[in-house]
Design a protein around this motif. Structure first.
Motif, short mmCIF file in Angstrom:
data_model
loop_
_atom_site.label_atom_id
_atom_site.label_comp_id
_atom_site.label_asym_id
_atom_site.label_seq_id
_atom_site.Cartn_x
_atom_site.Cartn_y
_atom_site.Cartn_z
N GLN A 23 76.74 -28.86 -61.04
CA GLN A 23 76.31 -29.13 -59.59
C GLN A 23 76.31 -30.67 -59.41
O GLN A 23 75.79 -31.54 -59.91
CB GLN A 23 74.81 -28.82 -59.36
CG GLN A 23 74.36 -27.50 -59.12
CD GLN A 23 72.92 -27.44 -59.13
OE1 GLN A 23 72.25 -28.16 -59.10
NE2 GLN A 23 72.61 -26.33 -58.53
N GLY A 24 77.74 -31.17 -58.63
CA GLY A 24 77.90 -32.49 -58.62
C GLY A 24 78.49 -32.81 -59.82
O GLY A 24 79.20 -32.37 -60.69
N ASP A 25 77.96 -33.97 -60.33
CA ASP A 25 78.16 -34.49 -61.65
C ASP A 25 77.16 -33.97 -62.86
O ASP A 25 77.37 -34.42 -63.93
CB ASP A 25 77.92 -36.20 -61.66
CG ASP A 25 79.03 -36.62 -60.81
OD1 ASP A 25 80.06 -36.16 -60.71
OD2 ASP A 25 78.77 -38.04 -60.55
N ASN A 26 76.34 -33.33 -62.35
CA ASN A 26 75.35 -32.73 -63.31
C ASN A 26 75.77 -31.21 -63.82
O ASN A 26 76.40 -30.47 -63.03
CB ASN A 26 74.22 -32.46 -62.58
CG ASN A 26 73.40 -33.91 -62.26
OD1 ASN A 26 73.58 -34.89 -63.12
ND2 ASN A 26 72.85 -33.95 -61.17
N LEU A 27 75.37 -30.93 -65.15
CA LEU A 27 75.67 -29.70 -65.66
C LEU A 27 74.07 -29.20 -65.81
O LEU A 27 73.42 -29.96 -66.55
CB LEU A 27 76.47 -29.81 -67.09
CG LEU A 27 77.87 -30.12 -66.93
CD1 LEU A 27 78.30 -30.38 -68.50
CD2 LEU A 27 78.57 -29.09 -66.40
N ILE A 28 73.91 -27.99 -65.17
CA ILE A 28 72.42 -27.30 -65.24
C ILE A 28 72.34 -26.29 -66.26
O ILE A 28 73.15 -25.42 -66.15
CB ILE A 28 72.08 -26.91 -63.77
CG1 ILE A 28 72.50 -27.92 -62.83
CG2 ILE A 28 70.83 -26.26 -63.73
CD1 ILE A 28 71.69 -29.23 -62.82
N LEU A 29 71.36 -26.18 -67.16
CA LEU A 29 71.09 -25.29 -67.76
C LEU A 29 70.00 -24.17 -67.17
O LEU A 29 70.00 -22.92 -67.44
CB LEU A 29 70.30 -25.50 -69.12
CG LEU A 29 71.22 -26.38 -70.17
CD1 LEU A 29 70.66 -27.06 -71.24
CD2 LEU A 29 72.09 -25.31 -70.92
N GLY A 30 69.07 -24.69 -66.39
CA GLY A 30 68.14 -23.43 -65.76
C GLY A 30 66.92 -23.22 -66.69
O GLY A 30 66.38 -22.08 -66.49
N PHE A 31 66.50 -24.34 -67.46
CA PHE A 31 65.27 -23.94 -68.04
C PHE A 31 64.67 -25.31 -68.67
O PHE A 31 65.44 -26.47 -68.73
CB PHE A 31 65.52 -23.14 -69.39
CG PHE A 31 66.12 -23.33 -70.63
CD1 PHE A 31 65.42 -24.08 -71.90
CD2 PHE A 31 67.59 -23.43 -70.60
CE1 PHE A 31 66.05 -24.58 -72.81
CE2 PHE A 31 68.44 -23.86 -72.09
CZ PHE A 31 67.53 -24.25 -72.78
N SER A 32 63.55 -25.15 -68.97
CA SER A 32 62.90 -26.27 -69.47
C SER A 32 62.20 -25.98 -70.80
O SER A 32 61.95 -24.83 -71.22
CB SER A 32 61.52 -26.88 -68.34
OG SER A 32 62.09 -26.99 -67.19
#
Length: 124
Positions: A23-32
């Motif tokens: 997402q843009g410059d970010n890489l998302i894992l989708g968990f905490s």
């Protein structure tokens, strides 16, 4: 699963491979995550005996990369890309999971349902 520091860990593990979402410059894992050796284990809702300082999944984003890969709330993260996660601080775990140059995260996790299924199959 009781854990004694300095003693071998025996656990039923599952491999989970998460492909990070860009997402843009970010890489998302989708968990905490929650937990770590620097956290109060009595506050960990997933620790059965309230002494476990492991790293646990506390939230999974619906439809996100982690959910698609099969990660579940309450999973205990044992390894991230081959790195031992059983004796790390919360911040060390977060940094290991969010390395910018890694688009795929390979986890070894254990969960209560896996442990119980193996115990039941051994008794029957």
């Amino acid at each position: 699963m009781a854990f004694v520091p300095g003693q071998p860990v025996t656990a039923v593990v599952q491999r989970i491979e998460i492909h990070k979402l860009r997402q843009g410059d970010n890489l998302i894992l989708g968990f905490s995550i929650g937990g770590g050796i620097d956290q109060d284990p009595t506050q960990n809702p997933f620790s059965e005996d309230k002494t476990d300082k492991g790293i646990y999944v506390t939230r999974v984003t619906e439809g996100g990369p982690a959910e698609v890969a099969g990660l579940q709330i309450g999973d205990k993260i044992m390894q991230v890309n081959g790195w031992d996660m059983t004796m790390v601080t919360h911040d060390q775990a977060r940094k290991r999971l969010t390395k910018r140059n890694e688009e795929v995260v390979r986890l070894l996790v254990t969960r209560q349902s896996l442990q119980k299924a193996v115990q039941q199959s051994m008794m029957s």
